[in-house]
Design a protein around this motif. Structure first.
Motif, PDB file in Angstrom:
ATOM      1  N   ALA A 124       0.873  -1.167   0.000  1.00  0.00           N
ATOM      2  CA  ALA A 124       0.000   0.000   0.000  1.00  0.00           C
ATOM      3  C   ALA A 124       0.916   1.224   0.000  1.00  0.00           C
ATOM      4  O   ALA A 124       1.997   1.207   0.593  1.00  0.00           O
ATOM      5  N   TRP A 125       0.470   2.265  -0.672  1.00  0.00           N
ATOM      6  CA  TRP A 125       1.249   3.502  -0.767  1.00  0.00           C
ATOM      7  C   TRP A 125       0.342   4.654  -0.378  1.00  0.00           C
ATOM      8  O   TRP A 125      -0.696   4.873  -0.997  1.00  0.00           O
ATOM      9  N   LEU A 126       0.729   5.392   0.659  1.00  0.00           N
ATOM     10  CA  LEU A 126       0.018   6.590   1.100  1.00  0.00           C
ATOM     11  C   LEU A 126       0.747   7.815   0.583  1.00  0.00           C
ATOM     12  O   LEU A 126       1.918   8.020   0.903  1.00  0.00           O
ATOM     13  N   ASP A 127       0.056   8.630  -0.184  1.00  0.00           N
ATOM     14  CA  ASP A 127       0.666   9.841  -0.726  1.00  0.00           C
ATOM     15  C   ASP A 127      -0.454  10.800  -1.093  1.00  0.00           C
ATOM     16  O   ASP A 127      -1.600  10.384  -1.273  1.00  0.00           O
ATOM     17  N   ASP A 128      -0.114  12.068  -1.226  1.00  0.00           N
ATOM     18  CA  ASP A 128      -1.119  13.053  -1.624  1.00  0.00           C
ATOM     19  C   ASP A 128      -1.031  13.397  -3.107  1.00  0.00           C
ATOM     20  O   ASP A 128      -1.835  14.182  -3.600  1.00  0.00           O
ATOM     21  N   ASP A 129      -0.084  12.795  -3.824  1.00  0.00           N
ATOM     22  CA  ASP A 129       0.101  13.122  -5.241  1.00  0.00           C
ATOM     23  C   ASP A 129      -0.191  11.958  -6.185  1.00  0.00           C
ATOM     24  O   ASP A 129       0.240  11.986  -7.339  1.00  0.00           O
ATOM     25  N   ILE A 130      -0.866  10.952  -5.747  1.00  0.00           N
ATOM     26  CA  ILE A 130      -1.166   9.789  -6.586  1.00  0.00           C
ATOM     27  C   ILE A 130      -2.229  10.182  -7.618  1.00  0.00           C
ATOM     28  O   ILE A 130      -3.215  10.832  -7.285  1.00  0.00           O
ATOM     29  N   THR A 131      -2.001   9.752  -8.872  1.00  0.00           N
ATOM     30  CA  THR A 131      -2.917  10.110  -9.960  1.00  0.00           C
ATOM     31  C   THR A 131      -3.486   8.855 -10.622  1.00  0.00           C
ATOM     32  O   THR A 131      -3.055   7.734 -10.347  1.00  0.00           O
ATOM     33  N   ASP A 132      -4.406   9.071 -11.548  1.00  0.00           N
ATOM     34  CA  ASP A 132      -4.959   7.961 -12.334  1.00  0.00           C
ATOM     35  C   ASP A 132      -3.867   7.255 -13.137  1.00  0.00           C
ATOM     36  O   ASP A 132      -3.920   6.047 -13.329  1.00  0.00           O
ATOM     37  N   ALA A 133      -2.872   8.009 -13.608  1.00  0.00           N
ATOM     38  CA  ALA A 133      -1.777   7.397 -14.368  1.00  0.00           C
ATOM     39  C   ALA A 133      -1.005   6.404 -13.495  1.00  0.00           C
ATOM     40  O   ALA A 133      -0.613   5.333 -13.963  1.00  0.00           O
ATOM     41  N   ASP A 134      -0.808   6.738 -12.237  1.00  0.00           N
ATOM     42  CA  ASP A 134      -0.109   5.829 -11.316  1.00  0.00           C
ATOM     43  C   ASP A 134      -0.928   4.562 -11.097  1.00  0.00           C
ATOM     44  O   ASP A 134      -0.395   3.450 -11.127  1.00  0.00           O
ATOM     45  N   HIS A 135      -2.232   4.731 -10.886  1.00  0.00           N
ATOM     46  CA  HIS A 135      -3.115   3.570 -10.709  1.00  0.00           C
ATOM     47  C   HIS A 135      -3.062   2.651 -11.929  1.00  0.00           C
ATOM     48  O   HIS A 135      -2.941   1.430 -11.791  1.00  0.00           O
ATOM     49  N   ALA A 136      -3.144   3.243 -13.114  1.00  0.00           N
ATOM     50  CA  ALA A 136      -3.148   2.441 -14.340  1.00  0.00           C
ATOM     51  C   ALA A 136      -1.823   1.705 -14.516  1.00  0.00           C
ATOM     52  O   ALA A 136      -1.812   0.522 -14.875  1.00  0.00           O
ATOM     53  N   TRP A 137      -0.710   2.381 -14.248  1.00  0.00           N
ATOM     54  CA  TRP A 137       0.601   1.754 -14.415  1.00  0.00           C
ATOM     55  C   TRP A 137       0.764   0.577 -13.446  1.00  0.00           C
ATOM     56  O   TRP A 137       1.184  -0.510 -13.840  1.00  0.00           O
ATOM     57  N   VAL A 138       0.422   0.799 -12.180  1.00  0.00           N
ATOM     58  CA  VAL A 138       0.576  -0.266 -11.180  1.00  0.00           C
ATOM     59  C   VAL A 138      -0.365  -1.423 -11.488  1.00  0.00           C
ATOM     60  O   VAL A 138       0.021  -2.591 -11.395  1.00  0.00           O
ATOM     61  N   GLU A 139      -1.583  -1.131 -11.879  1.00  0.00           N
ATOM     62  CA  GLU A 139      -2.528  -2.202 -12.211  1.00  0.00           C
ATOM     63  C   GLU A 139      -2.018  -3.040 -13.385  1.00  0.00           C
ATOM     64  O   GLU A 139      -2.197  -4.257 -13.415  1.00  0.00           O
ATOM     65  N   ALA A 140      -1.350  -2.414 -14.337  1.00  0.00           N
ATOM     66  CA  ALA A 140      -0.800  -3.145 -15.486  1.00  0.00           C
ATOM     67  C   ALA A 140       0.399  -4.004 -15.093  1.00  0.00           C
ATOM     68  O   ALA A 140       0.657  -5.023 -15.722  1.00  0.00           O
ATOM     69  N   HIS A 141       1.121  -3.597 -14.034  1.00  0.00           N
ATOM     70  CA  HIS A 141       2.344  -4.306 -13.661  1.00  0.00           C
ATOM     71  C   HIS A 141       2.201  -5.210 -12.436  1.00  0.00           C
ATOM     72  O   HIS A 141       2.990  -6.141 -12.268  1.00  0.00           O
ATOM     73  N   GLN A 142       1.239  -4.924 -11.575  1.00  0.00           N
ATOM     74  CA  GLN A 142       1.057  -5.730 -10.364  1.00  0.00           C
ATOM     75  C   GLN A 142      -0.432  -5.751  -9.999  1.00  0.00           C
ATOM     76  O   GLN A 142      -0.839  -5.252  -8.961  1.00  0.00           O
ATOM     77  N   PRO A 143      -1.253  -6.341 -10.863  1.00  0.00           N
ATOM     78  CA  PRO A 143      -2.702  -6.275 -10.659  1.00  0.00           C
ATOM     79  C   PRO A 143      -3.149  -6.907  -9.341  1.00  0.00           C
ATOM     80  O   PRO A 143      -2.746  -8.013  -9.009  1.00  0.00           O
ATOM     81  N   GLY A 144      -3.959  -6.141  -8.605  1.00  0.00           N
ATOM     82  CA  GLY A 144      -4.580  -6.645  -7.387  1.00  0.00           C
ATOM     83  C   GLY A 144      -3.700  -6.718  -6.167  1.00  0.00           C
ATOM     84  O   GLY A 144      -4.171  -7.049  -5.083  1.00  0.00           O
ATOM     85  N   HIS A 145      -2.408  -6.398  -6.310  1.00  0.00           N
ATOM     86  CA  HIS A 145      -1.497  -6.551  -5.173  1.00  0.00           C
ATOM     87  C   HIS A 145      -0.940  -5.230  -4.674  1.00  0.00           C
ATOM     88  O   HIS A 145       0.051  -5.213  -3.951  1.00  0.00           O
ATOM     89  N   ALA A 146      -1.559  -4.135  -5.078  1.00  0.00           N
ATOM     90  CA  ALA A 146      -1.101  -2.826  -4.621  1.00  0.00           C
ATOM     91  C   ALA A 146      -2.310  -1.927  -4.390  1.00  0.00           C
ATOM     92  O   ALA A 146      -3.259  -1.945  -5.158  1.00  0.00           O
ATOM     93  N   LEU A 147      -2.234  -1.178  -3.305  1.00  0.00           N
ATOM     94  CA  LEU A 147      -3.245  -0.172  -3.001  1.00  0.00           C
ATOM     95  C   LEU A 147      -2.549   1.177  -3.043  1.00  0.00           C
ATOM     96  O   LEU A 147      -1.658   1.444  -2.232  1.00  0.00           O
ATOM     97  N   LEU A 148      -2.916   1.998  -3.995  1.00  0.00           N
ATOM     98  CA  LEU A 148      -2.413   3.362  -4.056  1.00  0.00           C
ATOM     99  C   LEU A 148      -3.515   4.236  -3.456  1.00  0.00           C
ATOM    100  O   LEU A 148      -4.584   4.389  -4.045  1.00  0.00           O
ATOM    101  N   HIS A 149      -3.240   4.759  -2.271  1.00  0.00           N
ATOM    102  CA  HIS A 149      -4.267   5.487  -1.531  1.00  0.00           C
ATOM    103  C   HIS A 149      -3.869   6.955  -1.405  1.00  0.00           C
ATOM    104  O   HIS A 149      -2.895   7.289  -0.731  1.00  0.00           O
ATOM    105  N   ARG A 150      -4.656   7.796  -2.072  1.00  0.00           N
ATOM    106  CA  ARG A 150      -4.404   9.240  -2.010  1.00  0.00           C
ATOM    107  C   ARG A 150      -5.010   9.803  -0.734  1.00  0.00           C
ATOM    108  O   ARG A 150      -6.184   9.595  -0.436  1.00  0.00           O
ATOM    109  N   VAL A 151      -4.181  10.545  -0.008  1.00  0.00           N
ATOM    110  CA  VAL A 151      -4.613  11.228   1.213  1.00  0.00           C
ATOM    111  C   VAL A 151      -4.781  12.702   0.876  1.00  0.00           C
ATOM    112  O   VAL A 151      -3.916  13.300   0.233  1.00  0.00           O
TER     113      VAL A 151
END
Length: 174
Positions: A124-151
Motif C-alpha cells: 500500500a502507498w500513502l501519498d497526496d500526489d497519486i494520480t490515475d496514471a499511477d493507478h493504471a501503471w501499477v494495475e498493469a504491472h502488479q494487478p490486485g497486489h497494490a493499493l495506491l491510496h491518495r490522502v
C-alpha cells in the motif's frame, strides 16, 4: 508471521502526516498542533512537525504491514519523525532519478521505484500526489497486489484512511 510475509506500507510525510494547503475559510483557527511524549523537536527541525498527530504512530504500528518511509525526508524521517510518532527506525526508500519518459506519461516520480522496492510483495502507498496514471501503471504491472491510496493533504490521515488501509492490508497478508 514474519515481516517478509506482511504487505509493505510506503509512507509519504508531507500531506499524509503533515497536513497543508487548507485555506483560512476551511480552517479558520489554523491547523491543530500536537506535543509528543516521545520527542521534542530540535531547533533545526521543521516547524511543521507539530502538525503531525503523535497518535498516528501507534495506529500505524497496529496495522498488519511492514512500514517503510517513502518520502523526500529520506533518512531524516527516522531522525525526526519516527521519534515524534514513537516508531522504531524504519527502512527508507532511496530514490533513483525519475525517467523523463515516466514524467511524460503522467506518472508520479515515486511510482516505479516503489514497485521495484516491493519486488512482488503486496504493498500500500500513502501519498497526496497519486494520480490515475499511477493507478493504471501499477494495475498493469502488479494487478490486485497494490493499493495506491491518495490522502487529502488539507486534512492528512483520517480515521477513514486508517479503515481503508487496515481492511486492504488484512486481505493481503501472506
Amino acid at each position: 508471521m514474519t515481516g517478509s510475509q506482511l504487505p509493505l506500507l510506503f509512507l509519504d510525510v508531507d500531506g499524509p502526516l503533515i497536513p497543508f494547503g487548507a485555506t483560512r475559510q476551511q480552517l479558520p483557527n489554523g491547523y491543530p498542533t500536537y506535543r509528543s511524549r516521545h520527542y521534542r523537536p530540535r531547533g533545526d527541525a521543521s516547524p511543521l512537525i507539530t502538525r503531525i498527530n503523535p497518535a498516528h504512530g501507534p495506529r500505524l504500528m497496529a496495522l498488519p504491514c511492514e512500514l517503510v518511509w517513502a518520502t523526500t525526508w529520506m533518512h531524516d524521517a527516522n531522525d525526526c519523525l519516527a521519534p515524534w510518532l514513537g516508531l522504531p527506525e524504519l527502512p527508507v526508500v532511496d530514490w533513483a532519478e525519475p525517467s523523463p519518459k515516466d514524467e511524460q506519461n503522467g506518472l508520479h516520480w515515486k511510482t516505479v521505484d516503489l514497485f521495484r522496492w516491493a519486488a512482488g510483495r503486496p504493498y500500500a502507498w500513502l501519498d497526496d500526489d497519486i494520480t490515475d496514471a499511477d493507478h493504471a501503471w501499477v494495475e498493469a504491472h502488479q494487478p490486485g497486489h497494490a493499493l495506491l491510496h491518495r490522502v487529502d493533504p488539507r486534512h492528512g490521515l483520517t480515521d477513514e484512511d486508517f479503515t481503508v488501509l487496515d481492511h486492504w492490508l488484512r486481505q493481503h497478508q501472506g
